[in-house]
Write an enzyme that holds these catalytic residues in place. Structure first.
Site, PDB file in Angstrom:
ATOM      1  N   GLU A 163       0.859  -1.179   0.000  1.00  0.00           N
ATOM      2  CA  GLU A 163       0.000   0.000   0.000  1.00  0.00           C
ATOM      3  C   GLU A 163       0.899   1.233   0.000  1.00  0.00           C
ATOM      4  O   GLU A 163       1.992   1.220   0.564  1.00  0.00           O
ATOM      5  CB  GLU A 163      -0.909  -0.009   1.233  1.00  0.00           C
ATOM      6  CG  GLU A 163      -1.970  -1.079   1.107  1.00  0.00           C
ATOM      7  CD  GLU A 163      -2.888  -1.145   2.313  1.00  0.00           C
ATOM      8  OE1 GLU A 163      -2.997  -0.153   3.049  1.00  0.00           O
ATOM      9  OE2 GLU A 163      -3.487  -2.209   2.514  1.00  0.00           O
ATOM     10  N   PHE A 260      13.515  -3.009   5.731  1.00  0.00           N
ATOM     11  CA  PHE A 260      12.681  -3.696   6.729  1.00  0.00           C
ATOM     12  C   PHE A 260      13.444  -4.007   8.010  1.00  0.00           C
ATOM     13  O   PHE A 260      13.187  -4.988   8.686  1.00  0.00           O
ATOM     14  CB  PHE A 260      12.019  -4.952   6.133  1.00  0.00           C
ATOM     15  CG  PHE A 260      10.740  -4.598   5.447  1.00  0.00           C
ATOM     16  CD1 PHE A 260      10.763  -3.920   4.247  1.00  0.00           C
ATOM     17  CD2 PHE A 260       9.515  -4.867   6.032  1.00  0.00           C
ATOM     18  CE1 PHE A 260       9.590  -3.517   3.629  1.00  0.00           C
ATOM     19  CE2 PHE A 260       8.337  -4.470   5.420  1.00  0.00           C
ATOM     20  CZ  PHE A 260       8.380  -3.800   4.214  1.00  0.00           C
ATOM     21  N   CYS A 271      -2.153  -6.924   6.084  1.00  0.00           N
ATOM     22  CA  CYS A 271      -1.460  -8.100   5.537  1.00  0.00           C
ATOM     23  C   CYS A 271      -0.542  -8.795   6.533  1.00  0.00           C
ATOM     24  O   CYS A 271      -0.825  -9.917   6.951  1.00  0.00           O
ATOM     25  CB  CYS A 271      -0.668  -7.696   4.300  1.00  0.00           C
ATOM     26  SG  CYS A 271      -1.738  -7.240   2.928  1.00  0.00           S
TER      27      CYS A 271
HETATM   28  C1  UDX Z   1       3.040  -5.860   2.907  1.00  0.00           C
HETATM   29  C2  UDX Z   1       4.149  -6.428   2.003  1.00  0.00           C
HETATM   30  O1  UDX Z   1       5.280  -5.547   2.034  1.00  0.00           O
HETATM   31  C3  UDX Z   1       3.631  -6.582   0.575  1.00  0.00           C
HETATM   32  O2  UDX Z   1       4.632  -7.185  -0.234  1.00  0.00           O
HETATM   33  C4  UDX Z   1       2.393  -7.454   0.596  1.00  0.00           C
HETATM   34  O3  UDX Z   1       1.842  -7.564  -0.705  1.00  0.00           O
HETATM   35  C5  UDX Z   1       1.338  -6.890   1.538  1.00  0.00           C
HETATM   36  O4  UDX Z   1       1.907  -6.713   2.842  1.00  0.00           O
HETATM   37  P1  UDX Z   1       1.972  -3.429   3.319  1.00  0.00           P
HETATM   38  O5  UDX Z   1       1.078  -4.087   4.316  1.00  0.00           O
HETATM   39  O6  UDX Z   1       1.398  -2.471   2.325  1.00  0.00           O
HETATM   40  O7  UDX Z   1       2.724  -4.552   2.422  1.00  0.00           O
HETATM   41  O8  UDX Z   1       3.063  -2.640   4.147  1.00  0.00           O
HETATM   42  P2  UDX Z   1       4.647  -2.689   4.361  1.00  0.00           P
HETATM   43  O9  UDX Z   1       5.281  -1.582   3.643  1.00  0.00           O
HETATM   44  O10 UDX Z   1       5.175  -4.052   4.145  1.00  0.00           O
HETATM   45  O11 UDX Z   1       4.719  -2.352   5.925  1.00  0.00           O
HETATM   46  C6  UDX Z   1       4.094  -3.197   6.882  1.00  0.00           C
HETATM   47  C7  UDX Z   1       4.280  -2.661   8.273  1.00  0.00           C
HETATM   48  O12 UDX Z   1       5.632  -2.833   8.703  1.00  0.00           O
HETATM   49  C8  UDX Z   1       3.946  -1.184   8.454  1.00  0.00           C
HETATM   50  O13 UDX Z   1       3.186  -1.029   9.630  1.00  0.00           O
HETATM   51  C9  UDX Z   1       5.314  -0.533   8.609  1.00  0.00           C
HETATM   52  O14 UDX Z   1       5.258   0.626   9.383  1.00  0.00           O
HETATM   53  C10 UDX Z   1       6.107  -1.631   9.297  1.00  0.00           C
HETATM   54  N1  UDX Z   1       7.562  -1.579   9.074  1.00  0.00           N
HETATM   55  C11 UDX Z   1       8.080  -1.695   7.811  1.00  0.00           C
HETATM   56  C12 UDX Z   1       8.430  -1.461  10.165  1.00  0.00           C
HETATM   57  O15 UDX Z   1       7.982  -1.372  11.317  1.00  0.00           O
HETATM   58  N2  UDX Z   1       9.773  -1.441   9.953  1.00  0.00           N
HETATM   59  C13 UDX Z   1      10.319  -1.553   8.717  1.00  0.00           C
HETATM   60  O16 UDX Z   1      11.554  -1.546   8.607  1.00  0.00           O
HETATM   61  C14 UDX Z   1       9.440  -1.680   7.610  1.00  0.00           C
END
Ligand code: UDX
Length: 464
Positions: A163, A260, A271
């Site tokens: 997203e 990440f 997700c």
């Molecule tokens: C995720 C997957 O990345 C994607 O490939 C899949 O299709 C759907 O799920 P999304 O849910 O859109 O996508 O968000 P993403 O950018 O992955 O972040 C997920 C969560 O992790 C967020 O709450 C974000 O704040 C958190 N996050 C991300 C961290 O806390 N630390 C990080 O280093 C990266």
């Protein structure tokens, strides 16, 4: 199969984040696309060019598709069955209300509605995240229901879009996974994805089960990486070390990588949390739960981040939250989205309210959804308004508007200059210079007057 300019007529079943992005991007690539949703209100909003959620760059694409005549929306499965040569199922597979398992009822309903209408050969392609074995079961069901019989074939093509980046991730995915049962299905998917393949996206041809696992495994790995650094954050907090510096050091190793690995409040959204729970539940059922037992810890570490954030706010407030005024910056689960599903930010805000604090939340786009889900919280129309008279200010979603906010301006309206950075996203030095006490999970406490510690010099040297 008959041809159009781009070669195939496509339907997209389910007009959520995934479905609308997929439909609009395929129309952009030149296909004739029919989007289908059972929600008539959503179909008429989309037909009028209005996106029912926030996603950067998607609305112009939607409008361009509608204006070109290549993109339409309907509530009619019969129309979809007549129109489509390839049907993409993009319906949700949320967590069940009564268990950690995935709720597959929307997928089942989709196949039940579409199957009996499929009279000519076609490919039905699942994109949703599902427990392994789901695709094989749906393939059998489709063959039984469809008048076309086995000529109505099923494939699995998991979607990896994030997203906030839905358009780029759909038009230029890193990889495309084609879980297929025949060379014909592979050839059809190669035609659908000809443009991204020509631009360099990797193409993996697999069986159905490997394709299903690819998505669950990818999301589990991402969640594990985030929880790993947040477990380190717990250790850093206990040892007086600095997890932000530690993350920089780990990420500098190309075998680990910095993506990440951002410590803070952890993951939320529609997700990652539900996908790791569903993956674990399906493995438990299949008798292979031991292999994924670590995901229970990944989930637990992630949940603890929220409790640790509440504790941090309590510390900054001087030991008690009762009667404290708290400003919260961010409600969405991540920036560039209005999605509040399992939002760490809103969870923390609600917990602070329950502990007696007066909480005011501001988010650039998620306020309406937040207000509906948590009417007990206060809401503001700007960051400055949310910060007014606050004893503690919390940054919980790293919108650019917040990471670039001027600590001097916010400092003028708060009661006390206490900032907790839940996403390790602020320029710590700038906030300290402006007289704020700065706190973040897993990092040493730095009062406004303190001198930079050696770790900060180290960070400056490394350009972090
Ligand atoms: C995720 C997957 O990345 C994607 O490939 C899949 O299709 C759907 O799920 P999304 O849910 O859109 O996508 O968000 P993403 O950018 O992955 O972040 C997920 C969560 O992790 C967020 O709450 C974000 O704040 C958190 N996050 C991300 C961290 O806390 N630390 C990080 O280093 C990266």
């Amino acid at each position: 199969m008959s041809g159009t300019a781009a070669g195939l007529r496509l339907t997209v079943l389910g007009a959520g984040y995934l479905g609308v992005a997929h439909a609009a991007c395929l129309a952009e690539l030149g296909f004739d696309v029919l989007g289908v949703d059972t929600d008539a209100g959503r179909v008429s909003a989309l037909s009028a060019g209005n996106l029912p959620f926030f996603e950067p760059r998607l609305e112009p694409l939607l409008r361009r598709g509608l204006e070109s005549g290549r993109l339409r929306f309907t509530t009619s499965y019969a129309e979809a069955a007549r129109f489509g040569e390839v049907h993409f199922m993009c319906v949700g597979t949320p967590q069940r209300a009564d268990s950690p398992e995935a709720d597959l009822s929307q997928l089942e309903a989709c196949v039940s509605a579409l199957g009996p209408l499929l009279e000519v050969p076609c490919l039905v392609v699942g994109k949703s995240t599902v427990p392994v074995g789901t695709a094989a079961a749906l393939a059998g069901k489709l063959a039984r229901l469809a008048p076309a019989g086995p000529a109505a074939e099923l494939a699995w093509n998991p979607e990896f879009l994030r997203e906030g980046h839905a358009v780029d991730d759909t038009l230029r995915p890193d990889r495309i996974v084609a879980g297929v049962q025949s060379r014909h299905a592979e050839a059809v998917l190669r035609r659908v994805y000809a443009a991204p393949l020509a631009a360099g996206s990797q193409f993996f041809v697999t069986d159905l089960a490997t394709a299903e696992l690819a998505k669950a495994a990818a999301n589990s790995f991402l969640a594990t990486k985030i929880s790993f650094i947040n477990a380190m954050s717990e250790l850093c907090g206990a040892a007086g070390a600095d997890v932000a510096v530690l993350a920089g050091i780990l990420g500098a190793d190309p075998r680990i990588g910095g993506a990440f690995l951002r410590p803070g409040l952890g993951f939320g959204g529609g997700c990652l949390p539900k996908d790791i729970r569903a993956f674990l539940a399906s493995a438990d059922q299949a008798g292979t739960g031991e292999s994924l037992a670590f995901l229970r810890e990944v989930d637990a570490i992630n949940t603890r981040c929220r409790a640790r954030m509440v504790d941090l706010a309590r510390d900054l407030a001087g030991g008690s939250l009762a009667g404290t005024v708290i400003g919260v910056l961010g409600a969405a689960f991540k920036p560039d989205s209005d999605d509040i599903r399992d939002s760490p930010a809103l969870d923390v805000a609600a917990a602070l309210h329950d502990l007696g604090a007066r909480v005011t939340v501001y988010d650039p786009v998620a306020l309406d959804k937040a207000r509906q889900a948590h009417p007990e919280l206060g809401y503001a129309g700007s960051a400055v308004e949310a910060a007014a008279d606050a004893d503690v200010l919390l940054l919980l979603t790293e919108w650019r508007e917040f990471t670039e906010a001027d600590p001097e301006i916010l400092g003028k309206v708060v009661a006390r200059r206490n900032i907790a950075d839940g996403r390790n996203a602020l320029d710590e030095e700038a906030w300290l210079r402006a007289g704020w006490d700065y706190r973040a999970l897993g990092r040493p406490y730095r009062a406004a007057t303190s001198q930079p510690g050696p770790e900060l010099f180290a960070r400056a040297d490394r350009g972090i």
